[in-house]
Design an enzyme around this catalytic site. Structure first.
Site, mmCIF file in Angstrom:
data_model
loop_
_atom_site.group_PDB
_atom_site.id
_atom_site.type_symbol
_atom_site.label_atom_id
_atom_site.label_comp_id
_atom_site.label_asym_id
_atom_site.label_seq_id
_atom_site.Cartn_x
_atom_site.Cartn_y
_atom_site.Cartn_z
ATOM 1 N N ARG A 31 0.832 -1.212 0.000
ATOM 2 C CA ARG A 31 0.000 0.000 0.000
ATOM 3 C C ARG A 31 0.864 1.258 0.000
ATOM 4 O O ARG A 31 0.508 2.267 -0.626
ATOM 5 C CB ARG A 31 -0.930 -0.019 1.217
ATOM 6 C CG ARG A 31 -2.080 -1.042 1.048
ATOM 7 C CD ARG A 31 -2.633 -1.457 2.392
ATOM 8 N NE ARG A 31 -3.836 -2.271 2.307
ATOM 9 C CZ ARG A 31 -3.852 -3.592 2.089
ATOM 10 N NH1 ARG A 31 -2.723 -4.259 1.915
ATOM 11 N NH2 ARG A 31 -5.006 -4.262 2.065
ATOM 12 N N GLY A 103 -1.512 -11.811 -4.820
ATOM 13 C CA GLY A 103 -2.931 -11.467 -4.902
ATOM 14 C C GLY A 103 -3.155 -10.000 -4.561
ATOM 15 O O GLY A 103 -4.001 -9.331 -5.158
ATOM 16 N N ARG A 131 -6.646 -18.091 -8.854
ATOM 17 C CA ARG A 131 -7.351 -17.520 -7.694
ATOM 18 C C ARG A 131 -8.532 -16.656 -8.153
ATOM 19 O O ARG A 131 -8.489 -16.071 -9.241
ATOM 20 C CB ARG A 131 -6.355 -16.720 -6.837
ATOM 21 C CG ARG A 131 -5.311 -17.657 -6.233
ATOM 22 C CD ARG A 131 -4.357 -16.949 -5.341
ATOM 23 N NE ARG A 131 -5.020 -16.381 -4.174
ATOM 24 C CZ ARG A 131 -4.417 -15.578 -3.312
ATOM 25 N NH1 ARG A 131 -3.151 -15.239 -3.506
ATOM 26 N NH2 ARG A 131 -5.072 -15.113 -2.267
ATOM 27 N N SER A 176 -12.987 -9.498 2.679
ATOM 28 C CA SER A 176 -11.669 -9.426 2.045
ATOM 29 C C SER A 176 -11.148 -7.995 2.034
ATOM 30 O O SER A 176 -11.758 -7.098 1.452
ATOM 31 C CB SER A 176 -11.766 -9.947 0.606
ATOM 32 O OG SER A 176 -10.636 -9.521 -0.130
ATOM 33 N N GLN A 178 -8.511 -7.126 0.501
ATOM 34 C CA GLN A 178 -8.021 -6.829 -0.858
ATOM 35 C C GLN A 178 -9.148 -6.266 -1.711
ATOM 36 O O GLN A 178 -8.958 -5.299 -2.448
ATOM 37 C CB GLN A 178 -7.447 -8.093 -1.497
ATOM 38 C CG GLN A 178 -6.159 -8.553 -0.811
ATOM 39 C CD GLN A 178 -5.576 -9.809 -1.408
ATOM 40 O OE1 GLN A 178 -6.178 -10.436 -2.276
ATOM 41 N NE2 GLN A 178 -4.397 -10.185 -0.948
ATOM 42 N N ASP A 324 -4.138 -15.259 7.690
ATOM 43 C CA ASP A 324 -2.807 -15.668 7.225
ATOM 44 C C ASP A 324 -2.064 -16.492 8.274
ATOM 45 O O ASP A 324 -1.060 -17.139 7.966
ATOM 46 C CB ASP A 324 -1.972 -14.435 6.851
ATOM 47 C CG ASP A 324 -2.522 -13.751 5.601
ATOM 48 O OD1 ASP A 324 -3.259 -14.400 4.837
ATOM 49 O OD2 ASP A 324 -2.219 -12.558 5.402
ATOM 50 N N LYS A 351 -6.365 -19.380 -1.113
ATOM 51 C CA LYS A 351 -5.132 -18.615 -0.902
ATOM 52 C C LYS A 351 -4.084 -19.108 -1.908
ATOM 53 O O LYS A 351 -4.429 -19.712 -2.909
ATOM 54 C CB LYS A 351 -4.668 -18.754 0.546
ATOM 55 C CG LYS A 351 -5.613 -18.096 1.542
ATOM 56 C CD LYS A 351 -5.611 -16.589 1.381
ATOM 57 C CE LYS A 351 -6.603 -15.910 2.299
ATOM 58 N NZ LYS A 351 -6.735 -14.479 1.993
HETATM 59 C C1 S3P Z 1 -4.245 -8.994 2.363
HETATM 60 C C2 S3P Z 1 -5.494 -9.446 2.689
HETATM 61 C C3 S3P Z 1 -5.797 -10.859 2.914
HETATM 62 C C4 S3P Z 1 -4.546 -11.658 3.216
HETATM 63 C C5 S3P Z 1 -3.425 -11.362 2.262
HETATM 64 C C6 S3P Z 1 -3.081 -9.884 2.280
HETATM 65 C C7 S3P Z 1 -4.058 -7.555 2.098
HETATM 66 O O1 S3P Z 1 -6.398 -11.397 1.753
HETATM 67 O O2 S3P Z 1 -4.829 -13.031 3.206
HETATM 68 O O3 S3P Z 1 -2.267 -12.099 2.598
HETATM 69 O O4 S3P Z 1 -2.908 -7.091 2.042
HETATM 70 O O5 S3P Z 1 -5.074 -6.869 1.938
HETATM 71 P P1 S3P Z 1 -7.979 -11.250 1.463
HETATM 72 O O6 S3P Z 1 -8.288 -9.840 1.323
HETATM 73 O O7 S3P Z 1 -8.195 -12.014 0.204
HETATM 74 O O8 S3P Z 1 -8.658 -11.881 2.625
#
Ligand code: S3P
Length: 449
Positions: A31, A103, A131, A176, A178, A324, A351
């Protein structure tokens, strides 16, 4: 510990403890690069995590024309960067943007690219290409971008034609961070207000960091809103150590008789520190001191004294907070007395690998009693573990969780394809050796600025 480049061999430890710091937080490093790139000036980022995943984000931003200088490097890689933000409009990439295994890179970049007036293509490795991406495609399409999933079953590569976006109200179907972050980032480029409603609270690094860059977001319970058209003011940022990396050492020390461990300068954001509560519920002796609340993220030291742990039930709202850490929690449960039940964690199946089946396969190979469920597992702890030859499934957290299991097993434990560890924790093997040897940490790190 020894091994060929992609194998990690671990033996039962006679000692585990000491003082250490862990590399920068992965989620925060991603970020910091993204927001600094979108800001309208120079931003210094200290404590950046030089892991494969975060370097994919650096390369992604460079391919959009953002200049990023390395100011300081440790033996792990670049840890202090100067990002020359170029404002909200980025350059057109010359080719595909390679997100590697990450991801976070793919999903958060989708949000940024949805707001750019050109077409770009995000690609990833074999794991990332399997994914689910529908979860970002759906809201970003609703906002006005056109995203084509070119892989099978709605997966990457993603061809993104960005453009004029409109604010939406979006209820996340999965908890999520993300997806929440992708929608909020797109919301920066949208006309009007964008609101994301979370079913359960998830990590809030994006909201905190947006605030630091002087972008206003409004959080009301599980709803977060952002108004489009706001500019990001450049600022400097110090990334705290990654609690998800520290988790391997905290868990090992918690269940290692007589262990004493101190980890300094770890991120203690309450949306990430659930691992400490879970281990405490299992009977672990852990204290943590928040030393600084500045710079958008809490940061402090964790101290652990080893002892005996017991099984617990883990389900509900805590799950996204520890998502995680569940592989290392499962390993710890196998070393604890009694039964641990993990539920509501179906996300583990999508994951870097299917972490429920990977954990079950490997724990079973070591002699543990574990039963899989669709959304979790049941572990009957206390059976002695024996060393085995284990697959990492190309998943960094599986490799590290089972390196820890090997410290408690009879005979040798061999983890194959362990180089994936560099995705989040370059230097893991060295730190493992240090903590098993009683020698003080010798790696140089950037002190907090
Ligand atoms: C993350 C959010 C999580 C986590 C990943 C990092 C992030 O995933 O498992 O390792 O940096 O926003 P999800 O948003 O898919 O749950």
């Amino acid at each position: 510990m020894q091994g060929k480049s992609s194998e990690l061999r671990v033996r039962r430890a006679n000692y585990f403890g000491g003082e250490i710091s862990v590399p920068g937080d992965k989620s925060i490093s991603h970020r910091a690069i993204m927001l600094a790139s979108l800001s309208s000036g120079d931003c210094r980022i200290d404590g950046f995590l030089p892991s494969a995943d975060c370097l994919a984000t650096v390369a992604a931003m460079q391919s959009l024309g953002v200049n990023i200088d390395v100011l300081e490097e440790s033996n792990l890689g670049p840890e202090c960067l100067l990002v020359h933000g170029r404002g909200m409009v980025t350059g057109v990439p010359a080719g595909d943007i390679d997100c590697g295994n990450s991801g976070t890179t793919m999903r958060l970049m989708s949000g940024i690219l949805a707001g750019q007036r050109f077409t770009s293509r995000l690609a990833g490795d074999e794991s990332l290409s399997q994914r689910p991406m529908g979860r970002v495609i759906e809201p970003l399409s609703e906002m006005g971008s056109v995203i084509k999933a070119e892989g099978a079953k709605g997966c990457a590569p993603l061809a993104i034609s960005g453009g004029k976006l409109k604010g939406i109200r979006y209820e996340l179907p999965v908890a999520s961070a993300q997806v929440k972050s992708a929608v909020l980032l797109a919301g920066l480029f949208a006309e009007g207000e964008t609101t994301v409603v979370q079913p359960i609270e998830t990590r809030d690094h994006t909201e905190r960091m947006l605030d630091l860059f002087q972008v206003r977001t409004r959080t009301e319970g599980k709803e977060i809103s952002i108004s489009g058209g706001q500019k990001l003011e450049p600022c400097d940022f110090a990334v705290p150590g990654d609690i998800s990396s520290a988790a391997f050492w905290v868990a090992a020390a918690s269940v290692f008789p007589g262990s004493q461990l101190k980890i300094s300068r770890v991120g203690l954001n309450p949306t990430r520190s659930g691992i400490l509560h879970v281990l405490a519920r299992m009977g672990a002796h852990i204290t943590n001191t928040v030393a600084s609340e500045g710079n958008a993220e809490n940061c402090g030291d964790i101290t652990v004294y080893g002892g005996e742990l017991r099984g617990i039930e883990i389900s509900g709202d805590i799950v996204p907070n520890i998502i995680d850490e569940l592989p290392i929690i499962a390993v710890t449960a196998a070393l604890a007395e009694g039964i641990t039940v993990i539920r509501d964690a179906g996300e583990l199946r999508v994951k870097e690998t299917d972490r429920i089946s990977a954990v079950a396969e490997n724990l079973r190979a070591m002699g543990a009693d574990i039963q899989e469920a669709d959304d979790g597992m049941t572990i009957r702890g206390g059976k002695p573990l024996r060393g085995a030859c284990l697959e990492s499934y190309g998943d960094h957290r599986i490799a590290m969780a089972f390196a820890i299991a090997g410290l408690f097993a009879s005979g040798d434990t061999l983890i194959e394809n362990a180089d994936c560890i560099a995705v989040s924790y370059p230097g893991f093997e060295n730190d493992l050796k240090l903590l098993c040897s009683g020698v003080e940490e010798e790696r140089e790190r950037n002190p907090a600025k």
